[in-house]
Design an enzyme around this catalytic site. Structure first.
Site, mmCIF file in Angstrom:
data_model
loop_
_atom_site.group_PDB
_atom_site.id
_atom_site.type_symbol
_atom_site.label_atom_id
_atom_site.label_comp_id
_atom_site.label_asym_id
_atom_site.label_seq_id
_atom_site.Cartn_x
_atom_site.Cartn_y
_atom_site.Cartn_z
ATOM 1 N N ASP A 1 9.419 -11.947 3.359
ATOM 2 C CA ASP A 1 9.733 -10.543 3.104
ATOM 3 C C ASP A 1 10.365 -10.322 1.735
ATOM 4 O O ASP A 1 10.271 -9.224 1.188
ATOM 5 C CB ASP A 1 10.601 -9.968 4.226
ATOM 6 C CG ASP A 1 9.748 -9.440 5.372
ATOM 7 O OD1 ASP A 1 8.865 -8.608 5.101
ATOM 8 O OD2 ASP A 1 9.939 -9.873 6.527
ATOM 9 N N GLU B 1 9.329 -3.263 3.900
ATOM 10 C CA GLU B 1 9.603 -4.712 3.843
ATOM 11 C C GLU B 1 11.078 -4.965 3.476
ATOM 12 O O GLU B 1 11.665 -5.948 3.907
ATOM 13 C CB GLU B 1 8.717 -5.401 2.801
ATOM 14 C CG GLU B 1 7.221 -5.172 2.958
ATOM 15 C CD GLU B 1 6.575 -5.951 4.095
ATOM 16 O OE1 GLU B 1 7.295 -6.413 5.007
ATOM 17 O OE2 GLU B 1 5.331 -6.075 4.067
ATOM 18 N N HIS C 1 13.066 -5.024 6.498
ATOM 19 C CA HIS C 1 12.947 -6.311 7.194
ATOM 20 C C HIS C 1 13.936 -7.299 6.593
ATOM 21 O O HIS C 1 14.641 -8.011 7.302
ATOM 22 C CB HIS C 1 11.527 -6.870 7.101
ATOM 23 C CG HIS C 1 10.484 -5.928 7.637
ATOM 24 N ND1 HIS C 1 9.145 -6.158 7.535
ATOM 25 C CD2 HIS C 1 10.609 -4.742 8.292
ATOM 26 C CE1 HIS C 1 8.479 -5.165 8.103
ATOM 27 N NE2 HIS C 1 9.351 -4.290 8.552
ATOM 28 N N TYR D 1 17.390 -9.358 8.380
ATOM 29 C CA TYR D 1 17.684 -10.791 8.506
ATOM 30 C C TYR D 1 19.160 -11.065 8.185
ATOM 31 O O TYR D 1 19.800 -11.887 8.828
ATOM 32 C CB TYR D 1 16.776 -11.633 7.595
ATOM 33 C CG TYR D 1 15.303 -11.380 7.844
ATOM 34 C CD1 TYR D 1 14.817 -11.279 9.150
ATOM 35 C CD2 TYR D 1 14.404 -11.218 6.800
ATOM 36 C CE1 TYR D 1 13.472 -11.020 9.388
ATOM 37 C CE2 TYR D 1 13.066 -10.962 7.036
ATOM 38 C CZ TYR D 1 12.608 -10.856 8.327
ATOM 39 O OH TYR D 1 11.276 -10.591 8.564
ATOM 40 N N GLU E 1 0.150 -11.249 5.815
ATOM 41 C CA GLU E 1 0.597 -10.224 6.766
ATOM 42 C C GLU E 1 0.030 -10.461 8.161
ATOM 43 O O GLU E 1 0.639 -10.099 9.153
ATOM 44 C CB GLU E 1 0.154 -8.829 6.290
ATOM 45 C CG GLU E 1 0.667 -8.435 4.923
ATOM 46 C CD GLU E 1 1.956 -7.635 5.000
ATOM 47 O OE1 GLU E 1 2.937 -8.126 5.570
ATOM 48 O OE2 GLU E 1 1.970 -6.515 4.474
ATOM 49 N N ASP F 1 5.783 -2.659 12.253
ATOM 50 C CA ASP F 1 5.503 -2.317 10.852
ATOM 51 C C ASP F 1 4.377 -3.191 10.305
ATOM 52 O O ASP F 1 3.491 -2.714 9.602
ATOM 53 C CB ASP F 1 6.751 -2.545 9.975
ATOM 54 C CG ASP F 1 7.896 -1.604 10.316
ATOM 55 O OD1 ASP F 1 7.644 -0.569 10.966
ATOM 56 O OD2 ASP F 1 9.045 -1.908 9.923
ATOM 57 N N GLU F 2 4.429 -4.481 10.607
ATOM 58 C CA GLU F 2 3.436 -5.408 10.056
ATOM 59 C C GLU F 2 2.021 -5.048 10.501
ATOM 60 O O GLU F 2 1.059 -5.278 9.778
ATOM 61 C CB GLU F 2 3.754 -6.861 10.431
ATOM 62 C CG GLU F 2 5.028 -7.429 9.799
ATOM 63 C CD GLU F 2 5.099 -7.276 8.288
ATOM 64 O OE1 GLU F 2 4.059 -7.155 7.625
ATOM 65 O OE2 GLU F 2 6.232 -7.259 7.753
ATOM 66 N N HIS G 1 0.887 -2.564 8.062
ATOM 67 C CA HIS G 1 0.573 -3.198 6.767
ATOM 68 C C HIS G 1 -0.781 -3.907 6.836
ATOM 69 O O HIS G 1 -1.593 -3.817 5.922
ATOM 70 C CB HIS G 1 1.648 -4.222 6.376
ATOM 71 C CG HIS G 1 3.033 -3.666 6.399
ATOM 72 N ND1 HIS G 1 4.156 -4.453 6.300
ATOM 73 C CD2 HIS G 1 3.481 -2.383 6.511
ATOM 74 C CE1 HIS G 1 5.220 -3.681 6.361
ATOM 75 N NE2 HIS G 1 4.842 -2.432 6.490
HETATM 76 FE FE FE2 Z 1 7.758 -7.565 6.532
HETATM 77 FE FE FE2 Z 2 4.345 -6.607 5.717
#
Ligand code: FE2
Ligand code: FE2
Length: 358
Positions: free
Chosen positions: A83, A114, A117, A121, A189, A222-223, A226
Site C-alpha cells: 500500500d 490506498e 489502507h 496498518y 491488486e 476497496d481493492e 481498484h
Molecule cells: Fe490498498
Molecule cells: Fe488497491
C-alpha cells in the site's frame, strides 16, 4: 508541461491516455461512465480505521503462538509495503499521461483510498505492539519483502521514466510501457493482496484478531473496486487504439511472465509465512493452491492464456469476507462490518417525498 492547457478536443473524443491533457474537470458529458461509477462507489465506501474496534485483538495477539504471531505480523508488513507503493504510484505514473477527467479523478480517488489502507496498518500495529517502530523499522530489511517491492516498482518506474522523455510522448514504446504497467498493477491488486487477506481472515475464522479482519474486509472491498478499474482499462485500451491490439499480442508472453512471477513470489511468501508452523485451517500448501486459483481467475478476466489450475475456490470461506454478506452472529458477539459506511444508495425518485411536509 503545464497544469492547465486548453485542449483542442472535447474530452469525449479523447483516448484515456496520451491524448490532449485534461483541462476542465467536468463530469457532465464523460466518455466512460464506468470510471464515474467507480469513483462514486469508492467515495461511498469511505471509512476510517478508527471506526473499527480492535481492542480485543491486543489480548488475542498475546495469546497466540510465536508461529501465529510471525504469520500475522509478516503479513501486515507486506501489506504495508504494497500500500505504500499503491498510495503514490498511480498518481506519479498515470496522472502525467491521462487525458480524461473521469479517469483522472478516478486515479486520484483510488490512490487516496490506498492511503487509508496505509493508515489502518499503523492503527492495527499501535494496538498490538507497545512500540510500533519494532515492526516499521524492520520492513525494509526483510529480503522477502524488498524483493516483492522491486518486482512491483519495476513497471511503474519504467513508465515514469518514459513519461519524462517528451519527444517520445505517446509513442508505441510508451504505450507498451503503459500496457505492461497496468498488467503488473492488475496482478498486484488482484493476486498479491488476496494472499494476505486470506491469512487475516483465517485468524478471524478461529475467532482471533477479529478487529483486524474487519479492517481487512473494508480494505478488500476497496481493492475490488481498484481491480475493476485496472480490468476496465485493460479491456478498453485495445478498443480505443489499434496499437494496443498489437501490443497485447506482442506482450502476451511478458504479461504471462508477470503473472507467473507474482504467483512464484506469492508461493515462496507462503513458505516464509508458515516456516515456523501452520495454523488451523491454513497452511502453505492450501495457500499455494489458492494463489493458483486466484491467478487463473485474474488471467481469464483480462484474456491472458495461462496454465494455472482453476477449478473451485480451495478456501471457500474467504468468499463471505470478500462478498460482504453472510454475517450470522449476533451484533453483540462481534461487530457487524458488512454495512456500508457512508454508502450512497441512489433510489430517491421524484415522488419519494410525496405527501411529506415539515
Ligand atoms: Fe490498498
Ligand atoms: Fe488497491
Amino acid at each position: 508541461m503545464s497544469v492547465f492547457t486548453v485542449s483542442k478536443k472535447p474530452s469525449k473524443s479523447r483516448n484515456m491516455f496520451f491524448d490532449d491533457p485534461v483541462d476542465i474537470a467536468r463530469y457532465d458529458d464523460v466518455r466512460y461512465q464506468q470510471f464515474e461509477k467507480l469513483t462514486d462507489k469508492q467515495l461511498g465506501f469511505f471509512w476510517r480505521p478508527e471506526e473499527v474496534d480492535i481492542l480485543r485483538d491486543s489480548k488475542d495477539f498475546k495469546n497466540m503462538s510465536e508461529a501465529e504471531q510471525h504469520i500475522f505480523t509478516s503479513n501486515l508488513k507486506r501489506q504495508i509495503l504494497l500500500d505504500s507503493v499503491q498510495g503514490r504510484a498511480p498518481n506519479l505514473a498515470l496522472l502525467p499521461i491521462v487525458s480524461l477527467p473521469e479517469l483522472e479523478t478516478w486515479i486520484e480517488t483510488w490512490a487516496f483510498s490506498e492511503t487509508i489502507h496505509s493508515r489502518s496498518y499503523t492503527h492495527i500495529i499501535r494496538n498490538i505492539y507497545a512500540d510500533p517502530s519494532i515492526v516499521f523499522d524492520k520492513i525494509t530489511s526483510n529480503k522477502e519483502i524488498t524483493d516483492c517491492a522491486e518486482s512491483i516498482s519495476k513497471y511503474y518506474d519504467n513508465l515514469i521514466d518514459r513519461n519524462r522523455i517528451s519527444p517520445g510522448f505517446g509513442s508505441y514504446e510508451h504505450k507498451k510501457a503503459l500496457w505492461l504497467c497496468i498488467n503488473a498493477v492488475n496482478a498486484l491488486e488482484g493476486i498479491r493482496f488476496y494472499v494476505s487477506f486470506a491469512c487475516s481472515w483465517a485468524f478471524a475464522e478461529l475467532k482471533k484478531m477479529e478487529g483486524n479482519a474487519k479492517i481487512i474486509k473494508l480494505i478488500a472491498r476497496d481493492e475490488n473496486v481498484h481491480l475493476a478499474s485496472t480490468t476496465h482499462i485493460l479491456r478498453l485500451l485495445p478498443k480505443e487504439d489499434k496499437d494496443f491490439i498489437k501490443i497485447k499480442e506482442e506482450c502476451a508472453d511478458e504479461v504471462l511472465e508477470i503473472m507467473k512471477e507474482v504467483v512464484d513470489q506469492e508461493k515462496s511468501w507462503a513458505d516464509y509465512l508458515f516456516r515456523d508452523g501452520s495454523m488451523i485451517g491454513l497452511n502453505a500448501s492450501v495457500l499455494k493452491t489458492y494463489i493458483e486459483w486466484i491467478a487463473a481467475k485474474r488471467c481469464t478476466a483480462v484474456g491472458i492464456k495461462h496454465n494455472f489450475a482453476g477449478g473451485s475456490n480451495p478456501l471457500p470461506w474467504t468468499q463471505k469476507w470478500i462478498g460482504g454478506g453472510e454475517v450470522q452472529v449476533a451484533p453483540q458477539e462481534t461487530e457487524i462490518s458488512s454495512y456500508i459506511i457512508g454508502g450512497v444508495k441512489k433510489d430517491v425518485g421524484s415522488d419519494t417525498f410525496k405527501g411529506f411536509s415539515l
